[in-house]
Scaffold this motif. Structure first.
Motif, PDB file in Angstrom:
ATOM      1  N   PRO A   1       0.811  -1.216   0.000  1.00 21.45           N
ATOM      2  CA  PRO A   1       0.000   0.000   0.000  1.00 21.45           C
ATOM      3  C   PRO A   1       0.843   1.264   0.000  1.00 21.45           C
ATOM      4  CG  PRO A   1      -0.018  -1.009   2.164  1.00 21.45           C
ATOM      5  CD  PRO A   1       0.679  -1.976   1.255  1.00 21.45           C
ATOM      6  N   ASP A   2       0.298   2.302  -0.609  1.00 22.99           N
ATOM      7  CA  ASP A   2       0.953   3.604  -0.593  1.00 22.99           C
ATOM      8  C   ASP A   2       1.030   4.104   0.850  1.00 22.99           C
ATOM      9  OD1 ASP A   2       1.615   6.095  -2.520  1.00 22.99           O
ATOM     10  OD2 ASP A   2       0.583   6.805  -0.725  1.00 22.99           O
TER      11      ASP A   2
ATOM     12  N   ALA B   1      10.469   5.176  -5.312  1.00 22.22           N
ATOM     13  CA  ALA B   1      10.561   4.180  -4.248  1.00 22.22           C
ATOM     14  C   ALA B   1      11.714   3.231  -4.516  1.00 22.22           C
ATOM     15  CB  ALA B   1       9.257   3.392  -4.133  1.00 22.22           C
ATOM     16  N   LEU B   2      12.316   2.773  -3.425  1.00 23.70           N
ATOM     17  CA  LEU B   2      13.325   1.724  -3.482  1.00 23.70           C
ATOM     18  C   LEU B   2      12.732   0.507  -2.787  1.00 23.70           C
ATOM     19  CD1 LEU B   2      16.211   0.826  -4.187  1.00 23.70           C
ATOM     20  CD2 LEU B   2      16.935   1.682  -1.954  1.00 23.70           C
TER      21      LEU B   2
ATOM     22  N   LEU C   1      -2.299   1.001  -4.278  1.00 21.38           N
ATOM     23  CA  LEU C   1      -1.256  -0.015  -4.254  1.00 21.38           C
ATOM     24  C   LEU C   1      -0.141   0.314  -5.236  1.00 21.38           C
ATOM     25  CD1 LEU C   1      -3.349  -3.311  -4.189  1.00 21.38           C
ATOM     26  CD2 LEU C   1      -1.888  -2.467  -2.354  1.00 21.38           C
ATOM     27  N   HIS C   2       1.082   0.029  -4.829  1.00 22.12           N
ATOM     28  CA  HIS C   2       2.223  -0.011  -5.739  1.00 22.12           C
ATOM     29  C   HIS C   2       2.468  -1.478  -6.064  1.00 22.12           C
ATOM     30  CE1 HIS C   2       3.579   4.209  -5.025  1.00 22.12           C
ATOM     31  NE2 HIS C   2       2.997   4.004  -3.857  1.00 22.12           N
ATOM     32  N   ILE C   3       2.512  -1.805  -7.341  1.00 23.58           N
ATOM     33  CA  ILE C   3       2.756  -3.184  -7.771  1.00 23.58           C
ATOM     34  C   ILE C   3       3.960  -3.180  -8.703  1.00 23.58           C
ATOM     35  CG2 ILE C   3       1.793  -5.222  -8.888  1.00 23.58           C
ATOM     36  CD1 ILE C   3      -0.992  -4.162  -8.249  1.00 23.58           C
TER      37      ILE C   3
END
Length: 212
Positions: A27-28, A205-206, A35-37
């Protein structure tokens, strides 16, 4: 979220996930319903996740976004998804994955680290950014076998922004990509970074087990 997790786990073990090196979702931090996928696939990606999941709420009028990088194709994205195919201006993707123990400073390998960032650049500096980044990539490719992929692509909507992608075999490879003892690399990175507009905070994002 429970519905999506069940659907995602089932999809991840299906034939549609053939060729995947990594597939995860979270989830963000600011909006837990978003969601980040992330998918890391060898060759084409047959499906962009569990397309029939009842958890998805995207529509043609309010679509989700899928950004792709590399030479493969996404065969099916489903409805309510805007697909952006980003062409690399510079960089490399290794044909094979080296033994993580061979990466500089490796103490036994570990889980991969994947970075996806959107950065502002100085107006009119896209070509300079690409050419200087390729110099850095050539050094990385030779000196740091644990860097599995590195690329830069123009943002599809704003020519003064780029997308930076990094895939590291493990944390040791991540640390080695800014090796200050390598004078050639340090100088090349200085020339490359001069093309970014550092007054604009970068976002992205990492994805990693941890970065400590």
């Amino acid at each position: 979220m429970d519905v999506f997790k069940a659907d995602f786990d089932a999809w991840n073990t299906s034939s549609a996930a053939t060729g995947l090196h990594a597939a995860f979702a979270f989830p963000d931090p600011a909006e837990p319903d978003l969601l980040h996928i992330v998918f890391w696939s060898s060759g084409d990606l047959l499906e962009a996740g569990p397309l029939a999941s009842a958890a998805y709420t995207a529509t043609a009028d309010d679509p989700d976004t899928l950004n792709t990088y590399g030479s493969g194709q996404v065969k099916s994205v489903g409805t309510g998804v805007q697909l952006n195919e980003n062409v690399a201006l510079a960089g490399f993707i290794r044909a094979g994955h080296p033994d993580p123990d061979a990466a500089p400073g490796s103490s036994g390998g570990g889980l991969p680290m994947i970075g996806v960032f959107r950065r502002g650049i100085k107006p009119g500096r896209l070509d300079e950014l690409a050419s200087s980044f390729q110099v850095v990539c050539d050094i990385w490719h030779s000196a740091v076998p644990g860097i599995l992929a590195a690329s830069v692509s123009r943002d599809p909507e704003d020519e003064n922004f780029v997308h930076d992608i990094r895939v590291f075999a493990d944390k040791a490879s991540y640390a080695a990509h800014v090796d200050k003892s390598n004078a050639e690399l340090t100088k090349a990175m200085e020339v490359w970074f001069d093309n970014y507009d550092t007054s604009i905070p970068h976002e992205g994002a990492l994805y990693a087990e941890d970065t400590k």
